[in-house]
Design an enzyme around this catalytic site. Structure first.
Site, PDB file in Angstrom:
ATOM      1  CD  GLU A 104      -8.249   2.191   7.964  1.00 12.06           C
ATOM      2  OE1 GLU A 104      -8.206   1.098   8.572  1.00 12.06           O
ATOM      3  OE2 GLU A 104      -7.955   3.391   8.049  1.00 12.06           O
ATOM      4  CG  ASN A 118      -8.616   0.177  12.112  1.00 14.92           C
ATOM      5  OD1 ASN A 118      -7.579  -0.511  11.884  1.00 14.92           O
ATOM      6  ND2 ASN A 118      -8.861   1.241  11.710  1.00 14.92           N
ATOM      7  CG  ASP A 124      -0.292  -0.425   2.506  1.00 16.35           C
ATOM      8  OD1 ASP A 124       0.796  -0.452   2.761  1.00 16.35           O
ATOM      9  OD2 ASP A 124      -1.197  -0.757   3.510  1.00 16.35           O
ATOM     10  CG  HIS A 171      -5.700  -1.345   9.075  1.00 19.77           C
ATOM     11  ND1 HIS A 171      -5.651   0.205   9.444  1.00 19.77           N
ATOM     12  CD2 HIS A 171      -4.581  -1.719   9.281  1.00 19.77           C
ATOM     13  CE1 HIS A 171      -4.436   0.578   9.409  1.00 19.77           C
ATOM     14  NE2 HIS A 171      -3.687  -0.631   9.401  1.00 19.77           N
TER      15      HIS A 171
END
Ligand code: F6R
Length: 241
Positions: free
Chosen positions: A143, A136, A67, A138
């Site tokens: 996400e 979280n 990414d 991810h």
């Protein structure tokens, strides 16, 4: 899913590097998908050591970044391209034409996503994908709430991720709001996955990912459906499993 629970972060990174080294030795022309971030830094350092001292060669291997932040130049120390060059790509013997990074400055982001997707396909897919885990849940920059069928795409980063990554930017207001990431479909298409997780602050996300139901609200939970995942975690990250 196989799992290795190490007594410390550095031991987890040594285990992970062994696994990557074995994959490269077994298939010298393998395609590696590479996460950036704090977690794999020592793993990359160990791979560099293995290259320098034990003859591990990446000369035939291909690298794909997992990414990248939209709008951050590769020369910017906060970019993932910079991180990957500094910690691995520029330290070992990858052939330059086998290094594939996401062009975060592309004017047409959708075209860049399509180009990157084609690159991965042209290479025959990713043999070993190295993933970290966000607090979280991810993976890559997929996400919570992400679609499980998306390929490479532009992502709007959540406030939680922006806050977690602010430490890499001189001014927190400079943290990009968007990224380009391999999608969950690309992740599931990787032949093997190495999930490297360290620290107490990841323990709840790891518990939800591995012990909860497969749910887009916890993107990493999709890894339960992949046939060849190895989790390497330190004992703090694994403390709630
Ligand atoms: C990085 C990436 C992210 C990180 C995750 C954990 O390329 O895709 O998913 O792996 O945010 O980051 P660290 O390792 O910095 O805690």
């Amino acid at each position: 899913m196989r799992s290795v629970v190490a007594s410390s972060h550095s031991e987890a990174c040594l285990w992970a590097a062994q696994l990557v080294g074995r994959a490269v030795r077994d298939k010298p022309a393998c395609a590696l998908g590479l996460a950036a971030g704090e977690t794999p830094r020592l793993m990359y350092a160990e791979l560099v050591r293995m290259h320098r001292e034990s003859g591990l060669s990446f000369a035939q291997a291909t690298a794909f970044a997992l990414d990248e932040y939209v709008g951050v130049a590769p020369a910017d120390p906060a970019s993932f391209s910079f991180f990957l060059y500094r910690n691995l790509l520029g330290q070992v013997d990858f052939a330059p034409h086998n290094i594939h990074l996401i062009d975060a400055l592309a004017l047409d982001v959708n075209a860049e996503c399509a180009r990157y997707e084609r690159r991965i396909a042209a290479c025959g897919g990713i043999d070993l994908l190295i993933l970290g885990l966000g607090q979280n849940g991810h993976i890559g920059f997929n996400e919570p709430g992400t679609s499980f069928v998306q390929g490479v795409h532009r992502v709007g980063l959540t406030q939680a991720t922006i806050a977690a990554n602010a430490r890499h930017f001189a001014d927190p207001s400079q943290v990009p709001r968007f990224a380009i990431s391999l999608g969950i479909r690309n992740i599931l298409e990787a032949k093997k996955i190495l999930l490297l997780v360290s620290g107490k602050n990841k323990s709840e996300a790891l518990r939800l990912a591995l012990c909860g139901s497969v749910d887009p609200r916890v993107p990493a939970s999709v890894l339960q459906t992949h046939p060849d995942v190895t989790l390497v975690a330190d004992h703090e990250a694994a403390s709630l499993l």
